[in-house]
Design an enzyme around this catalytic site. Structure first.
Site, PDB file in Angstrom:
ATOM      1  N   ASN A   1      20.216 -34.772 -10.060  1.00  0.00           N
ATOM      2  CA  ASN A   1      21.230 -33.865 -10.197  1.00  0.00           C
ATOM      3  C   ASN A   1      22.569 -34.227  -9.626  1.00  0.00           C
ATOM      4  OD1 ASN A   1      22.190 -30.908 -10.284  1.00  0.00           O
ATOM      5  ND2 ASN A   1      22.283 -31.468  -8.058  1.00  0.00           N
TER       6      ASN A   1
ATOM      7  N   ASP B   1      13.831 -33.620  -8.718  1.00  0.00           N
ATOM      8  CA  ASP B   1      14.374 -32.924  -7.589  1.00  0.00           C
ATOM      9  C   ASP B   1      15.592 -31.896  -7.927  1.00  0.00           C
ATOM     10  OD1 ASP B   1      15.173 -33.189  -4.546  1.00  0.00           O
ATOM     11  OD2 ASP B   1      16.966 -33.759  -5.401  1.00  0.00           O
TER      12      ASP B   1
ATOM     13  N   GLU C   1      11.372 -29.296  -9.408  1.00  0.00           N
ATOM     14  CA  GLU C   1      11.489 -28.593  -8.133  1.00  0.00           C
ATOM     15  C   GLU C   1      12.371 -27.174  -8.352  1.00  0.00           C
ATOM     16  OE1 GLU C   1      13.136 -28.488  -3.770  1.00  0.00           O
ATOM     17  OE2 GLU C   1      14.212 -29.350  -5.222  1.00  0.00           O
TER      18      GLU C   1
HETATM   19  C1  QV4 Z   1      26.472 -30.553   5.080  1.00  0.00           C
HETATM   20  C2  QV4 Z   1      26.873 -28.993   4.838  1.00  0.00           C
HETATM   21  C3  QV4 Z   1      27.676 -28.819   3.579  1.00  0.00           C
HETATM   22  C4  QV4 Z   1      28.973 -29.761   3.827  1.00  0.00           C
HETATM   23  C5  QV4 Z   1      28.556 -31.147   4.033  1.00  0.00           C
HETATM   24  C6  QV4 Z   1      29.821 -32.126   4.130  1.00  0.00           C
HETATM   25  O1  QV4 Z   1      25.738 -28.318   4.611  1.00  0.00           O
HETATM   26  O2  QV4 Z   1      27.975 -27.565   3.411  1.00  0.00           O
HETATM   27  O3  QV4 Z   1      29.803 -29.647   2.512  1.00  0.00           O
HETATM   28  O4  QV4 Z   1      27.734 -31.317   5.231  1.00  0.00           O
HETATM   29  O5  QV4 Z   1      30.137 -31.989   5.320  1.00  0.00           O
HETATM   30  C7  QV4 Z   1      22.224 -33.191   3.780  1.00  0.00           C
HETATM   31  C8  QV4 Z   1      22.418 -32.555   5.053  1.00  0.00           C
HETATM   32  C9  QV4 Z   1      23.515 -31.344   4.887  1.00  0.00           C
HETATM   33  C10 QV4 Z   1      24.777 -31.927   4.344  1.00  0.00           C
HETATM   34  C11 QV4 Z   1      24.501 -32.796   3.195  1.00  0.00           C
HETATM   35  C12 QV4 Z   1      25.534 -33.528   2.392  1.00  0.00           C
HETATM   36  O6  QV4 Z   1      21.322 -31.884   5.762  1.00  0.00           O
HETATM   37  O7  QV4 Z   1      23.932 -30.680   6.253  1.00  0.00           O
HETATM   38  O8  QV4 Z   1      25.834 -31.114   3.991  1.00  0.00           O
HETATM   39  O9  QV4 Z   1      23.386 -33.707   3.338  1.00  0.00           O
HETATM   40  O10 QV4 Z   1      26.021 -34.582   3.362  1.00  0.00           O
HETATM   41  C13 QV4 Z   1      17.664 -32.790   1.409  1.00  0.00           C
HETATM   42  C14 QV4 Z   1      17.841 -32.113   2.637  1.00  0.00           C
HETATM   43  C15 QV4 Z   1      19.255 -31.809   2.687  1.00  0.00           C
HETATM   44  C16 QV4 Z   1      20.419 -32.898   2.593  1.00  0.00           C
HETATM   45  C17 QV4 Z   1      20.169 -33.363   1.400  1.00  0.00           C
HETATM   46  C18 QV4 Z   1      20.714 -34.727   1.078  1.00  0.00           C
HETATM   47  O11 QV4 Z   1      16.903 -31.059   2.711  1.00  0.00           O
HETATM   48  O12 QV4 Z   1      19.321 -31.122   3.938  1.00  0.00           O
HETATM   49  O13 QV4 Z   1      21.526 -32.413   3.010  1.00  0.00           O
HETATM   50  O14 QV4 Z   1      18.687 -34.005   1.249  1.00  0.00           O
HETATM   51  O15 QV4 Z   1      20.570 -35.762   1.995  1.00  0.00           O
HETATM   52  C19 QV4 Z   1      17.674 -25.659  -1.957  1.00  0.00           C
HETATM   53  C20 QV4 Z   1      17.730 -26.332  -3.279  1.00  0.00           C
HETATM   54  C21 QV4 Z   1      16.401 -27.612  -3.406  1.00  0.00           C
HETATM   55  C22 QV4 Z   1      16.572 -28.240  -2.349  1.00  0.00           C
HETATM   56  C23 QV4 Z   1      16.317 -27.508  -0.859  1.00  0.00           C
HETATM   57  C24 QV4 Z   1      16.468 -28.369   0.363  1.00  0.00           C
HETATM   58  O16 QV4 Z   1      17.426 -25.385  -4.279  1.00  0.00           O
HETATM   59  O17 QV4 Z   1      16.650 -28.222  -4.505  1.00  0.00           O
HETATM   60  O18 QV4 Z   1      17.544 -26.599  -0.697  1.00  0.00           O
HETATM   61  N1  QV4 Z   1      15.336 -29.283  -2.325  1.00  0.00           N
HETATM   62  C25 QV4 Z   1      15.449 -30.879  -2.755  1.00  0.00           C
HETATM   63  C26 QV4 Z   1      14.922 -31.872  -1.903  1.00  0.00           C
HETATM   64  C27 QV4 Z   1      15.472 -31.856  -0.553  1.00  0.00           C
HETATM   65  C28 QV4 Z   1      16.865 -32.284  -0.670  1.00  0.00           C
HETATM   66  C29 QV4 Z   1      17.505 -32.042  -2.041  1.00  0.00           C
HETATM   67  C30 QV4 Z   1      16.879 -31.225  -2.748  1.00  0.00           C
HETATM   68  C31 QV4 Z   1      18.930 -32.687  -2.327  1.00  0.00           C
HETATM   69  O19 QV4 Z   1      13.394 -31.355  -1.716  1.00  0.00           O
HETATM   70  O20 QV4 Z   1      14.908 -32.592   0.324  1.00  0.00           O
HETATM   71  O21 QV4 Z   1      17.582 -32.124   0.117  1.00  0.00           O
HETATM   72  O22 QV4 Z   1      18.538 -33.797  -3.139  1.00  0.00           O
HETATM   73  O23 QV4 Z   1      16.718 -24.723  -1.696  1.00  0.00           O
HETATM   74 CA    CA Z   2      23.869 -29.403 -10.897  1.00  0.00          CA
END
Ligand code: QV4
Ligand code: CA
Length: 517
Positions: free
Chosen positions: A115, A212, A248
């Site tokens: 994505n 994902d 997911e």
């Molecule tokens: C943060 C702020 C943002 C800000 C940004 C920049 O939240 O608002 O703009 O800093 O300053 C990490 C950090 C997060 C950070 C982001 C970008 O935790 O704080 O943003 O990186 O730098 C995993 C983790 C996330 C992580 C992400 C990318 O869970 O915390 O973000 O990886 O490293 C929703 C979705 C669902 C998702 C779920 C977690 O619908 O799809 O949230 N689940 C999947 C995966 C999950 C993964 C992602 C999606 C993204 O299972 O593990 O997120 O690929 O429900």
């Molecule tokens: Ca998208």
């Protein structure tokens, strides 16, 4: 002719729901953050001999190295390229794992992060797991390559460019998920790059994909990508086999997007499953204001508002909600509460609903502040040079180096075997006391009894099993012709006497035909 064509089209469309497991297998395990060489060894020494059908592996592609915090597990959800090159290993090690696992009948399912790329605002550099460069200001990922033309920014209308409101489907799909650079999936070029990556994995021998963040992609775009995928590698799979797709989509209700929009593409992760089952096993308040009880599980499944069983990928916890990320909330049970957890996983594996995934975790030090774990980011056990630690195996077959290996817990491993034996059998002989003592069987091959009440259970129940002495596979297991656990005698009429104290280490008992002495 026309009929053949229709059948062919249906064939192509329905095959991606099939788990593509070897004969008689029913479950996969998520070996979260494991190294490819450890997974290869685990397939050969443990998963194949114990009836596990497959492994969900962490994203294999190159990702951004995050230094603040230091090497969080979630850096692997920030792609830099589609080179197979991550903390779990390089391409050669990945290929070796897929080959060795397939050769013992254990299939590999890849976590596909398609994505988005990495977070915005990281600037320019090459601090990535394979050293490929990126420039988030220019929106450039030369190792794919993607340029500024390949991202969604023009379509997103929120002020921040991020998703701000989950009831607006356009935001959820066209804006950035927590600032992750959102790909323009309607573009033929982008679809092609993603399909090339997934096809490379298919050709290596993987059996399917966890998609994902599928909720953040338009179903039509995702379907267009899936249609470009090759059939599975015929060295291990029958001609014309489609990859399993499980998407997911966290749908706990009340958002702008519903899981049903994705039913046509593949299976979907059913997040209500673990959330609701957790409430029941914890005896918390349910949707109707009263305390949940196991007796209510009598009609567990679609009647509980879960999606159709043949669309559902089910699990008690996943890598997100075991540490407060993603969906589910506080009712989710994990290895940290092992007694209740084993009951929940035991129930899941005994019950016919859904395609089951077992979680296998690493331990980390939790620091709770205002109910939130400050260490929810902590990555896998690692050496001083930041490489992931090997999974070592102790003499008692548990894992060392901080790996929890829930899938090796006797109770869980034995219930995976139970599910394989019960795979085509109907749920029969349900019994409950109106509270938290319940029992049910699967045809004439297996029977399970739970006592989650605060008082003892002592009762004779109809098991549906042939007469004989059985070994309870929860308190022990059959080894040779002896039983290391409790023995259960099934009489000629199918009845057996069960006793479970509320203080028992594991307040449930399971027997099956392969555990007959
Ligand atoms: C943060 C702020 C943002 C800000 C940004 C920049 O939240 O608002 O703009 O800093 O300053 C990490 C950090 C997060 C950070 C982001 C970008 O935790 O704080 O943003 O990186 O730098 C995993 C983790 C996330 C992580 C992400 C990318 O869970 O915390 O973000 O990886 O490293 C929703 C979705 C669902 C998702 C779920 C977690 O619908 O799809 O949230 N689940 C999947 C995966 C999950 C993964 C992602 C999606 C993204 O299972 O593990 O997120 O690929 O429900
Ligand atoms: Ca998208």
């Amino acid at each position: 002719m026309e009929m053949l064509l229709i059948l062919a089209v249906i064939g192509v469309c329905t095959a991606q729901f099939s788990p593509n497991l070897g004969f008689g297998k029913t479950s996969i395990v998520h070996l979260f953050e494991w190294r490819w060489e450890d997974i290869a060894a685990e397939c050969e020494r443990y998963l194949a001999p114990n009836g596990f059908g497959g492994v969900q592996v962490s994203p294999p592609n190159e990702n951004k190295i995050i230094t603040n915090p230091s090497r969080p597990w979630w850096e692997r959800y920030q792609p830099i390229s589609y080179k197979i090159c991550s903390r779990s290993g390089d391409e050669q090690q990945f290929r070796d794992m897929v080959t060795r696992c397939n050769n013992v009948g254990v299939h590999i399912y890849v976590d596909a992060v398609i994505n988005h790329m990495c977070g915005e605002g990281l600037g320019k550099g090459n601090l990535s797991t394979c050293g490929s460069s990126y420039d988030t200001d220019e929106k450039s990922f030369p190792a794919v390559p993607y340029s500024y033309l390949d991202f969604n920014d023009k379509k997103c209308t929120t002020q921040s460019g991020n998703i701000e409101n989950y009831s607006d489907a356009h935001q959820v799909r066209d804006c950035r998920l927590v600032s992750l650079m959102d790909l323009a999936l309607e573009k033929e070029y982008v679809r092609g790059k993603i399909a090339d990556y997934l096809n490379e994995l298919i050709d290596i021998g993987v059996a399917g994909f966890r998609i994902d963040a599928a909720k953040h992609m338009w179903p039509g775009d995702l379907l267009a990508i899936i249609r470009k995928l090759n059939n599975l590698n015929t060295s291990w799979f029958p001609n014309g086999t489609r990859p399993l797709i499980f998407q997911e989509v966290i749908d706990l209700g009340g958002e702008g997007i519903s899981a049903s929009e994705y039913y046509g593409i593949g299976r979907i992760t059913e997040f209500k499953y673990g959330a609701k089952l957790g409430k029941v096993i914890r005896k918390w308040e349910g949707s109707y204001g009263s305390r949940e009880k196991m007796a209510y599980l009598k009609n567990w499944g679609e009647s509980w508002g879960l999606m159709p069983s043949d669309r559902a990928l089910v699990f008690v916890d996943n890598h997100d909600n075991q540490r407060g990320h993603g969906g589910g909330g506080s009712s989710i049970l994990t290895f940290w509460e092992s007694r209740l957890y084993k009951m929940a996983v035991g129930f899941m594996l005994a019950h016919p609903y859904g395609f089951t995934r077992v979680m296998s975790s690493f331990r980390w030090t939790r620091i709770f502040e205002n109910g939130k774990d400050k260490n929810d980011w902590v990555g896998p056990p690692s050496y001083l040079n930041e490489s992931t630690m090997a999974v070592t195996i102790n003499e008692d077959s548990t894992c060392g180096n901080g790996w929890v290996c829930e899938h090796r817990w006797r109770q869980i491993k034995n219930m995976v075997i139970f599910r394989n034996l019960a795979r085509d059998q109907p749920l029969l002989n349900w019994w409950d006391n109106g509270e938290n003592q319940v029992a049910f069987g699967r045809g004439s091959v297996g029977f399970i009894v739970f006592n989650n009440d605060d008082w003892s259970f002592h009762k004779s129940l109809q098991t549906g099993l042939p007469a004989g002495i059985y070994c309870d596979v929860i308190s022990g297991q059959k080894e040779g012709n002896t039983c290391t656990g409790e023995r259960i005698e099934v009489n000629g009429d199918g009845f057996a006497q069960f006793s479970i104290k509320s203080s028992d280490e594991d307040p449930f008992v399971a027997i099956h035909i392969n555990a007959k002495l």
